[in-house]
Design a protein around this motif. Structure first.
Motif: not given
Length: 700
Positions: A124-127, A31-34
């Motif tokens: 918050r980035v989780f798996a 998981v990725s966030l931009t």
């Protein structure tokens, strides 16, 4: 009970007034966030799972009443990233230990225009997904403020299959619709759902959260929120052409959304994502985004199973009210009883005897207190005082009788929607529970809310539900709230808030068209994402149980057993009448045995709207229990038993649909078999149409 393993801060801060470069990123596993600022200065975010887009560039922002909110151009003044990996233990739950592992990106923003207010967005980035919220730091330019709208968007890349109910300000008790996003229109469903007491759904393209989505590229996506405190519930407006979802907040009586004072923050907006449906159900992302328990002593909080004087009222065998009306009085001015009042001392003792005989912890009694002749539909404030019993309900005698049988009584407080009246009586009501030894209470909010103009899912009522949980905790009482806002993981913060309704439970089979066989295969992916539900499973008399003879529970008996495993609650009701259980005591043994607190949970197989198989290990024991359910289609469900302890032999007791079982034609047909199994064994469960299977595994 909160053990931090490590916290690593990465130096990513920038000078407070310098323009930071964008985009900014955070990621964990797949998981990725931009985060980025657009050319117009408006913030947006993107979420990907591996190389697949989950949320395309989507707007962030808020509109304030004074016109100086965060809906215009913003400047990025700094950011930080940190990694957190810790483990905590819930007071009760589906697993013994919960890992809270995420990478956090905090973005600092400032308005370009005066007064230059500051806003932080925390991701918050989780798996298994992303949570984010708006935070308002303490600052001179922002004291009290009123949120009028939230501009949060979820721009989806395609026309996903959706499992949805209407976005209604006052109820979450609709049937689920399965459709493409482009087909969302709730108007017909809202109009025809006359069995729901209060319906307010002004936006035909609004859906409630949790919203479950299935993409054609194999991704499963769930959108909801976490830690909803001091803020209204979020619904989602669906743009059917672009598949863009936009936050819609439930308004208050004057049309505002939230009254806040900095420092403050919104709830977390959550996106759970995986290429496996089972991962969605196993996710603890929403719980992890809630604060740790505010209760220092939780030893008094005890999960339990219970029976109750309730279903007989739902099916018309008895009644909540003592008299026909407040005006049916005798010569002495006393209410004239109808003879149909269910909450009478002799009847309650019958339920206590059954609970004691079958080792069930509690008995719930509805309709015990005066006021039921005048409670529904009048939008009246002073209906109940929560301490005065009807003449045929002897509180002390019943409490003594239950105590002598080793059974605890569960209180019932129906408010008729008059939350103001309940708050005036809260302390007195809970002192009454303490006096007579009631460790738990079921609350209800059927009807239009008072304060008049407020809604069940607005900010005022969201705060009310928290106040009730806090008062209950003060008196060491656990609470099960009905007609409440749908859960957002607050059972972590208030572990005495053990269950809620906030969804379409088994009761709808008593007085409406009921719920189709697929209903229980959708609910875990929707309503249960935020927390446990008092679904009231365990109905054994599946047809000819009410006066018309036309209604039926749309499951098999074996499926009702399986629901004790697939639909989690630490307060589980055996909802049917004792006499109906007495006809099937061999099947009732599973309800007697199945725990309500667990050390481990495995989602064996799942597909929203189709099937679900779940295995759970009992708290503190090497015993496992399994539930498997299907929709209207019969299935053969293989189950590998690799969750069992290697090297040990277990006796598996299998409560299954009989060969000729069918929810329509032969719902009560079941068979019970036994066999010895190990972790290398495989079971094949035959699930009838609308059916299920329940299995207990006990070591030999």
């Amino acid at each position: 009970m909160h053990k931090s393993l490590f916290v690593v801060l990465l130096a990513a801060g920038l000078p407070a007034l310098a323009q930071a470069p964008t985009p900014l990123t955070a990621h964990l596993d797949k998981v990725s966030l931009t985060f980025a600022l657009g050319a117009n200065g408006q913030p947006n975010y993107t979420i990907n799972y591996e190389q697949k887009p989950v949320v395309q560039p989507s707007r962030l922002g808020l509109v304030f009443q004074d016109g100086q909110g965060f809906d215009g151009a913003l400047t990025l003044t700094g950011s930080e990233i940190k990694d957190v990996d810790e483990t905590w233990q819930p007071v009760w739950g589906e697993v013994k230990n919960i890992r809270n592992h995420y990478q956090q990106l905090t973005v600092h923003l400032r308005q370009k225009a005066a007064p230059g207010r500051r806003l932080d967005v925390v991701f918050r980035v989780f798996a298994d997904g992303v949570g984010f919220r708006y935070e308002f730091p303490r600052q001179q330019a922002l004291g009290n403020f009123v949120v009028m709208d939230e501009l949060t968007e979820f721009a989806l890349p395609a026309d996903h299959q959706a499992f949805w109910i209407p976005g209604d300000y006052d109820t979450n008790e609709y049937l689920y619709t399965k459709s493409r996003l482009s087909a969302v229109d709730n108007s017909a469903q809202v109009k025809k759902s006359e069995e729901i007491a209060v319906r307010v759904a002004p936006d035909a393209q609004a859906v409630a959260t949790p919203l479950m989505l299935k993409a054609d590229n194999g991704l499963y996506i769930n959108i909801h929120e976490a830690a909803q405190v001091n803020y209204p519930a979020m619904q989602l407006h669906v743009d059917r052409a672009s598949h863009r979802l936009t936050a819609r907040l439930v308004p208050d009586a004057v049309g505002s959304k939230a009254f806040l004072h900095a420092p403050a923050h919104t709830p977390w907006r959550t996106v759970v994502v995986s290429d496996k449906a089972t991962d969605i159900l196993a996710s603890k992302l929403i719980l992890n985004l809630n604060e740790p328990s505010k209760l220092t002593n939780t030893e008094w909080i005890k999960p339990m199973k219970f029976v109750g004087v309730w279903w007989e009222m739902q099916i018309g065998k008895s009644d909540w009210k003592y008299a026909n009306s407040l005006d049916t009085l005798d010569a002495k001015g006393q209410l004239i009883p109808t003879g149909r009042h269910g909450a009478n001392t002799a009847n309650v003792k019958r339920y206590i005897d059954f609970a004691a005989q079958h080792h069930l912890g509690g008995v719930l009694v509805e309709g015990w207190n005066v006021g039921w002749e005048d409670w529904f539909g009048n939008w009246k404030e002073n209906v109940f005082d929560f301490v005065t019993p009807y003449p045929d309900f002897n509180v002390q005698q019943i409490s003594d009788y239950a105590k002598g049988k080793g059974v605890q009584m569960i209180m019932h407080n129906e408010t008729s929607g008059a939350a103001t009246n309940y708050e005036q009586h809260l302390d007195t009501a809970y002192q009454f529970m303490n006096k007579y030894g009631y460790p738990a209470v079921k609350t209800g909010y059927v009807g239009r809310i008072i304060p008049r103009g407020e809604h069940h899912d607005g900010q005022w009522m969201s705060n009310h539900f928290v106040r009730v949980a806090e008062m209950a905790a003060k008196h060491h009482v656990s609470v099960d709230m009905h007609e409440s806002v749908r859960p957002t993981g607050l059972s972590r913060t208030y572990p005495n808030w053990m269950a809620s309704e906030a969804g379409r439970g088994n009761e709808y089979n008593a007085f409406s068209i009921g719920s189709p066989p697929e209903h229980e295969t959708i609910m875990p992916f929707t309503r249960f994402m935020g927390g446990p539900m008092d679904y009231t499973p365990g109905i054994f008399k599946l047809q000819n149980y009410e006066p018309t003879g036309k209604r039926r529970v749309q499951t098999t008996l074996a499926k009702q057993l399986a629901l004790y495993v697939t639909l989690y609650s630490p307060l589980q009701m055996a909802a049917d009448l004792p006499e109906n259980y007495n006809e099937h005591l061999d099947a009732f043994q599973f309800i007697e045995d199945v725990p309500v607190d667990w050390d481990d949970t495995r989602i064996v197989a799942a597909e929203p709207g189709d099937y679900l198989t779940t295995a759970r290990r009992a708290k503190g024991k090497d015993e496992w229990y399994l539930g498997s359910i299907t929709d209207e289609n019969a299935r053969q469900q293989p189950v590998k038993l690799d969750f069992l302890t290697p090297g040990r032999r277990y006796q598996a007791i299998i409560y299954a649909d009989a060969k000729d079982a069918d929810w329509q034609k032969n719902p009560a047909a079941y068979q019970i078999t036994r066999q010895v199994v190990t972790s290398k064994s495989t079971l094949t469960l035959r699930l009838a149409p609308g059916g299920g299977a329940a299995v207990s595994f006990k070591p030999l």
